[in-house]
Design a protein around this motif. Structure first.
Motif, PDB file in Angstrom:
ATOM      1  N   TYR A  19      38.545   1.289 -15.396  1.00 31.46           N
ATOM      2  CA  TYR A  19      39.175   2.631 -14.893  1.00 31.46           C
ATOM      3  C   TYR A  19      40.651   2.511 -14.927  1.00 31.46           C
ATOM      4  O   TYR A  19      41.527   3.287 -15.063  1.00 31.46           O
ATOM      5  CB  TYR A  19      38.460   2.782 -13.702  1.00 31.46           C
ATOM      6  CG  TYR A  19      38.924   4.160 -13.302  1.00 31.46           C
ATOM      7  CD1 TYR A  19      38.684   5.433 -13.918  1.00 31.46           C
ATOM      8  CD2 TYR A  19      39.681   4.710 -11.994  1.00 31.46           C
ATOM      9  CE1 TYR A  19      39.173   6.506 -13.787  1.00 31.46           C
ATOM     10  CE2 TYR A  19      39.936   5.898 -11.689  1.00 31.46           C
ATOM     11  CZ  TYR A  19      39.697   6.919 -12.543  1.00 31.46           C
ATOM     12  OH  TYR A  19      39.870   8.295 -12.124  1.00 31.46           O
ATOM     13  N   CYS A  21      42.684   0.670 -16.625  1.00 31.05           N
ATOM     14  CA  CYS A  21      43.670   0.995 -17.961  1.00 31.05           C
ATOM     15  C   CYS A  21      43.383   2.513 -18.362  1.00 31.05           C
ATOM     16  O   CYS A  21      44.484   3.181 -18.609  1.00 31.05           O
ATOM     17  CB  CYS A  21      42.530   0.427 -19.010  1.00 31.05           C
ATOM     18  SG  CYS A  21      42.718  -1.483 -18.952  1.00 31.05           S
ATOM     19  N   ARG A  22      42.268   3.380 -18.009  1.00 31.74           N
ATOM     20  CA  ARG A  22      42.195   4.631 -18.373  1.00 31.74           C
ATOM     21  C   ARG A  22      43.144   5.254 -17.387  1.00 31.74           C
ATOM     22  O   ARG A  22      43.811   6.333 -17.823  1.00 31.74           O
ATOM     23  CB  ARG A  22      40.839   5.081 -17.984  1.00 31.74           C
ATOM     24  CG  ARG A  22      39.901   4.597 -19.175  1.00 31.74           C
ATOM     25  CD  ARG A  22      38.326   4.712 -18.858  1.00 31.74           C
ATOM     26  NE  ARG A  22      37.571   4.386 -19.931  1.00 31.74           N
ATOM     27  CZ  ARG A  22      36.360   3.603 -19.818  1.00 31.74           C
ATOM     28  NH1 ARG A  22      35.871   3.437 -18.614  1.00 31.74           N
ATOM     29  NH2 ARG A  22      35.557   3.658 -20.959  1.00 31.74           N
TER      30      ARG A  22
ATOM     31  N   PHE B  55      31.190   1.650 -17.888  1.00 23.65           N
ATOM     32  CA  PHE B  55      31.141   2.626 -19.223  1.00 23.65           C
ATOM     33  C   PHE B  55      32.179   2.163 -20.227  1.00 23.65           C
ATOM     34  O   PHE B  55      33.164   3.132 -20.479  1.00 23.65           O
ATOM     35  CB  PHE B  55      31.650   4.012 -18.636  1.00 23.65           C
ATOM     36  CG  PHE B  55      31.388   5.123 -19.642  1.00 23.65           C
ATOM     37  CD1 PHE B  55      30.114   5.392 -19.735  1.00 23.65           C
ATOM     38  CD2 PHE B  55      32.334   5.875 -20.304  1.00 23.65           C
ATOM     39  CE1 PHE B  55      29.508   6.326 -20.866  1.00 23.65           C
ATOM     40  CE2 PHE B  55      31.905   6.629 -21.204  1.00 23.65           C
ATOM     41  CZ  PHE B  55      30.424   7.051 -21.596  1.00 23.65           C
ATOM     42  N   ALA B  56      31.937   0.996 -20.818  1.00 18.45           N
ATOM     43  CA  ALA B  56      32.784   0.504 -21.795  1.00 18.45           C
ATOM     44  C   ALA B  56      31.987  -0.485 -22.822  1.00 18.45           C
ATOM     45  O   ALA B  56      31.544  -1.493 -22.281  1.00 18.45           O
ATOM     46  CB  ALA B  56      33.962  -0.152 -21.456  1.00 18.45           C
ATOM     47  N   TYR B  87      42.852   1.450 -23.989  1.00 16.75           N
ATOM     48  CA  TYR B  87      42.473   2.650 -23.136  1.00 16.75           C
ATOM     49  C   TYR B  87      43.826   3.054 -22.490  1.00 16.75           C
ATOM     50  O   TYR B  87      43.993   4.426 -22.353  1.00 16.75           O
ATOM     51  CB  TYR B  87      41.382   2.422 -22.381  1.00 16.75           C
ATOM     52  CG  TYR B  87      40.044   2.520 -22.765  1.00 16.75           C
ATOM     53  CD1 TYR B  87      39.491   3.546 -23.711  1.00 16.75           C
ATOM     54  CD2 TYR B  87      38.986   1.598 -22.290  1.00 16.75           C
ATOM     55  CE1 TYR B  87      38.587   3.498 -24.083  1.00 16.75           C
ATOM     56  CE2 TYR B  87      37.830   1.407 -22.822  1.00 16.75           C
ATOM     57  CZ  TYR B  87      37.475   2.606 -23.891  1.00 16.75           C
ATOM     58  OH  TYR B  87      36.184   2.466 -24.245  1.00 16.75           O
ATOM     59  N   PHE B 110      38.684  10.906 -17.401  1.00 14.54           N
ATOM     60  CA  PHE B 110      39.113   9.756 -18.007  1.00 14.54           C
ATOM     61  C   PHE B 110      38.286   8.838 -17.550  1.00 14.54           C
ATOM     62  O   PHE B 110      38.091   7.836 -18.435  1.00 14.54           O
ATOM     63  CB  PHE B 110      40.645   9.649 -17.488  1.00 14.54           C
ATOM     64  CG  PHE B 110      41.574  10.678 -18.604  1.00 14.54           C
ATOM     65  CD1 PHE B 110      41.340  12.078 -18.424  1.00 14.54           C
ATOM     66  CD2 PHE B 110      42.486   9.779 -19.552  1.00 14.54           C
ATOM     67  CE1 PHE B 110      42.271  12.623 -19.614  1.00 14.54           C
ATOM     68  CE2 PHE B 110      43.282  10.448 -20.004  1.00 14.54           C
ATOM     69  CZ  PHE B 110      43.248  11.985 -20.297  1.00 14.54           C
ATOM     70  N   HIS B 111      37.487   8.873 -16.745  1.00  9.91           N
ATOM     71  CA  HIS B 111      36.644   7.521 -16.518  1.00  9.91           C
ATOM     72  C   HIS B 111      35.618   7.557 -17.713  1.00  9.91           C
ATOM     73  O   HIS B 111      35.212   6.242 -18.166  1.00  9.91           O
ATOM     74  CB  HIS B 111      35.960   7.631 -15.253  1.00  9.91           C
ATOM     75  CG  HIS B 111      34.738   6.575 -15.033  1.00  9.91           C
ATOM     76  ND1 HIS B 111      34.982   5.308 -15.139  1.00  9.91           N
ATOM     77  CD2 HIS B 111      33.415   7.028 -14.815  1.00  9.91           C
ATOM     78  CE1 HIS B 111      33.791   4.702 -14.823  1.00  9.91           C
ATOM     79  NE2 HIS B 111      32.837   5.437 -14.716  1.00  9.91           N
ATOM     80  N   LEU B 113      35.956   8.457 -20.736  1.00  5.76           N
ATOM     81  CA  LEU B 113      36.650   8.282 -22.140  1.00  5.76           C
ATOM     82  C   LEU B 113      36.425   7.093 -22.690  1.00  5.76           C
ATOM     83  O   LEU B 113      36.828   6.009 -22.268  1.00  5.76           O
ATOM     84  CB  LEU B 113      37.997   8.508 -21.832  1.00  5.76           C
ATOM     85  CG  LEU B 113      38.926   9.138 -22.942  1.00  5.76           C
ATOM     86  CD1 LEU B 113      38.471  10.538 -23.259  1.00  5.76           C
ATOM     87  CD2 LEU B 113      40.425   9.328 -22.588  1.00  5.76           C
ATOM     88  N   ALA B 114      35.613   7.312 -23.923  1.00  5.07           N
ATOM     89  CA  ALA B 114      35.477   6.132 -24.602  1.00  5.07           C
ATOM     90  C   ALA B 114      36.077   6.214 -26.274  1.00  5.07           C
ATOM     91  O   ALA B 114      36.687   7.461 -26.319  1.00  5.07           O
ATOM     92  CB  ALA B 114      33.801   5.804 -24.567  1.00  5.07           C
TER      93      ALA B 114
END
Lengths: 100, 237
Positions: A19, A21-22, B55-56, B87, B110-111, B113-114
């Motif tokens: 998170y 990074c995002r 979530f990655a 990311y 954005f959490h 977002l993949a």
């Protein structure tokens, strides 16, 4: 349903790394524009890390894994991801039987 | 493009239709993640929580590959950061295109977002305005899809027994090969992969896990920096 504290700590650490990074990207917005060598270095990270994780399995485990890896790389040049997985798994199962 | 503003329902439906192939592709990977993670000793709650919070896909698969007892927390966090560093750039690129959505929504959006839904959102932003129904709708569905299939893997894994018996452990390796192949579009990127593989194997033999991840990452980056030429600007390595 068990939750080990050390495992939870590892999961939270990895979640924070993801998170982070995002969120950094979201907050930077359009202000971040890398170019030249810096961008080349950053672009290289995902393939380099993914390769590094599997390289010992492929090159330093045994000949069935190495040979199956070669077959899988060939498959990856022409098949979609599902086909690549099926080819790799089939190859390693057959080669491990031959090696046993 | 139409002049009539699209309804939230049709925007949500658009998102689902675009996302469906990625959802189908993610399902077996999540199943496998759940099954192998269970084999490594993680409980169903821990597996499901990890998929929900991290979530990655690539980073989670790498984590399970590196997972040993005692748990190498620092190595897992470092590996996750390195794999997900992309990311930062992807989010930074998409951020201005969704700046009109609520800030709280973006913090959550954005959490989830993949690679796949990021690419879809970028493509859509090129031709029309991204709506809340489209962005948050497809993000939520993609998240539920990944978490649910990961949990299903924890149920299915023990029924199937030792993953090694049917080569499921090697499925990770095959997925990674497939993912890496997607990055290798130039000879410079090929050099990155070769440098990383050589350095990682040497480090694994000499120092053991998890040093091979760091060695491979730095060797790959060094190769990319050394191979960089000004004329290659715009070419993604």
């Amino acid at each position: 349903m068990s939750l080990d504290p050390v495992t939870l700590l590892a999961i939270l650490g990895m979640a924070l790394a993801s998170y982070g990074c995002r969120l950094t990207g979201l907050l930077l917005g359009g202000r971040l524009a890398l170019a030249g060598r810096a961008k080349a270095a950053l672009d290289a990270i995902p393939p380099a890390v993914l390769t590094a994780v599997i390289a010992p399995t492929l090159l330093a485990t045994g000949w069935p894994e190495t040979l199956a890896g070669a077959v899988t790389i060939l498959a990856a040049l022409r098949l979609p991801l599902i086909g690549v997985i099926a080819t790799g798994v089939a190859a390693v199962v057959v080669l491990r039987m031959l090696a046993a | 493009m139409s002049d009539v503003p699209a309804s939230p329902a049709s925007e949500f439906r658009d998102g689902l239709v675009e996302l469906l192939p990625a959802m189908v592709a993610a399902a077996p990977i999540a199943l496998l993640y759940g099954a192998v993670a269970t084999g490594k000793g993680l409980s169903p709650l821990e597996v499901t929580l990890s998929s929900a919070l991290i979530f990655a896909g690539g980073a989670q698969l790498a984590a399970i590959e590196l997972w040993t007892v005692p748990v190498p927390i620092a190595a897992l966090v470092l590996s996750t950061f390195l794999i997900n560093a992309r990311y930062i750039l992807m989010s930074a690129s998409l951020a201005p295109k969704v700046a009109h959505l609520s800030f709280g929504g973006r913090l959550i959006g954005f959490h989830v977002l993949a690679d796949e839904n990021w690419a879809l959102a970028e493509r859509r932003a090129a031709s029309r305005r991204i709506t809340a129904a489209y962005f948050f709708g497809s993000g939520a569905v993609f998240w539920v899809n990944w978490v649910a299939w990961s949990w299903a893997g924890t149920v299915l894994g023990p029924l199937l027994g030792d993953p090694r018996r049917f080569g499921a452990d090697f499925a990770f390796t095959a997925i990674f090969i497939g993912l890496v192949a997607g990055f290798v579009t130039t000879s410079r990127a090929g050099l990155v992969v070769v440098a990383s593989a050589a350095a990682a194997t040497a480090a694994h033999l000499a120092l053991g896990s998890p040093w091979h991840v760091l060695a491979g990452a730095f060797a790959g980056m060094a190769a990319a920096v050394l191979a960089w030429r000004p004329d290659a600007e715009g070419e993604t390595a």
